[in-house]
Design a protein around this motif. Sequence first.
Motif, PDB file in Angstrom:
ATOM      1  N   GLY A  71       0.812  -1.216   0.000  1.00 50.82           N
ATOM      2  CA  GLY A  71       0.000   0.000   0.000  1.00 50.82           C
ATOM      3  C   GLY A  71       0.843   1.262   0.000  1.00 50.82           C
ATOM      4  O   GLY A  71       0.523   2.238  -0.682  1.00 50.82           O
ATOM      5  N   LEU A  72       1.947   1.244   0.765  1.00 51.16           N
ATOM      6  CA  LEU A  72       2.837   2.398   0.803  1.00 51.16           C
ATOM      7  C   LEU A  72       3.457   2.658  -0.561  1.00 51.16           C
ATOM      8  O   LEU A  72       3.551   3.806  -1.001  1.00 51.16           O
ATOM      9  CB  LEU A  72       3.932   2.173   1.848  1.00 51.16           C
ATOM     10  N   GLY A  73       3.856   1.589  -1.256  1.00 50.54           N
ATOM     11  CA  GLY A  73       4.413   1.748  -2.598  1.00 50.54           C
ATOM     12  C   GLY A  73       3.418   2.389  -3.549  1.00 50.54           C
ATOM     13  O   GLY A  73       3.764   3.290  -4.317  1.00 50.54           O
ATOM     14  N   GLY A  74       2.173   1.949  -3.491  1.00 48.62           N
ATOM     15  CA  GLY A  74       1.145   2.535  -4.348  1.00 48.62           C
ATOM     16  C   GLY A  74       0.866   3.990  -4.008  1.00 48.62           C
ATOM     17  O   GLY A  74       0.714   4.830  -4.902  1.00 48.62           O
ATOM     18  N   LEU A  75       0.819   4.299  -2.707  1.00 47.16           N
ATOM     19  CA  LEU A  75       0.549   5.682  -2.297  1.00 47.16           C
ATOM     20  C   LEU A  75       1.700   6.619  -2.660  1.00 47.16           C
ATOM     21  O   LEU A  75       1.458   7.757  -3.082  1.00 47.16           O
ATOM     22  CB  LEU A  75       0.275   5.738  -0.801  1.00 47.16           C
ATOM     23  N   VAL A  76       2.925   6.159  -2.500  1.00 52.13           N
ATOM     24  CA  VAL A  76       4.073   7.005  -2.854  1.00 52.13           C
ATOM     25  C   VAL A  76       4.090   7.249  -4.359  1.00 52.13           C
ATOM     26  O   VAL A  76       4.351   8.367  -4.821  1.00 52.13           O
ATOM     27  CB  VAL A  76       5.395   6.374  -2.370  1.00 52.13           C
ATOM     28  N   GLY A 122       8.922  -0.544  -7.352  1.00 53.01           N
ATOM     29  CA  GLY A 122       9.710  -1.688  -6.917  1.00 53.01           C
ATOM     30  C   GLY A 122       9.220  -2.253  -5.597  1.00 53.01           C
ATOM     31  O   GLY A 122       9.122  -3.476  -5.424  1.00 53.01           O
ATOM     32  N   LEU A 123       8.891  -1.384  -4.655  1.00 53.91           N
ATOM     33  CA  LEU A 123       8.368  -1.818  -3.363  1.00 53.91           C
ATOM     34  C   LEU A 123       7.029  -2.525  -3.524  1.00 53.91           C
ATOM     35  O   LEU A 123       6.787  -3.576  -2.934  1.00 53.91           O
ATOM     36  CB  LEU A 123       8.238  -0.613  -2.429  1.00 53.91           C
ATOM     37  N   LYS A 124       6.163  -1.951  -4.351  1.00 52.66           N
ATOM     38  CA  LYS A 124       4.844  -2.543  -4.562  1.00 52.66           C
ATOM     39  C   LYS A 124       4.939  -3.896  -5.253  1.00 52.66           C
ATOM     40  O   LYS A 124       4.280  -4.857  -4.852  1.00 52.66           O
ATOM     41  CB  LYS A 124       3.970  -1.598  -5.381  1.00 52.66           C
TER      42      LYS A 124
END
Length: 144
Positions: A71-76, A122-124
């Motif tokens: 979720g953080l990857g998508g939000l960023v 990459g995180l997502k």
Amino acid sequence: MGLIVKTTARATIPLIGIFGAYIVSHGHLTPGGGFQGGATIAGAGILFLIAFGFGEMKRRYNHHLYSALEGLGGLVFLGAAMLGLSVAFFYNTLWHGGPFFNGQPGTLLSAGYLPIMNLAVGLKVFAGLVSAMVAVAAYRRWKE
């Protein structure tokens, strides 16, 4: 798996992760980027699952952490995209000017918002692929 497979996996998992991080961070300069690097890093997690088994992965895998990382990857990614849209229409204003970040082509910090977006993707991708493989392994275990 045997001792040789586990020892080789212990040695190569960090190297795969470092290479994936390199692909993510240099995605705007070389072929690659967030998706390719995230999939490479996820390969390290999948190698861990294969080499050490579902039981060990289940002990070390935290579903809430991976869900939060995805979720953080998508939000960023969305935040960087909206920030680029709000400042000017697709104008990469980040790191332009200054003594260290002068935006010269070919340098690591020369692409404005793209490195941040690559890191987010990459995180997502990493969190999503590892979570999907753990879910497949759990489903397979449940079916047996």
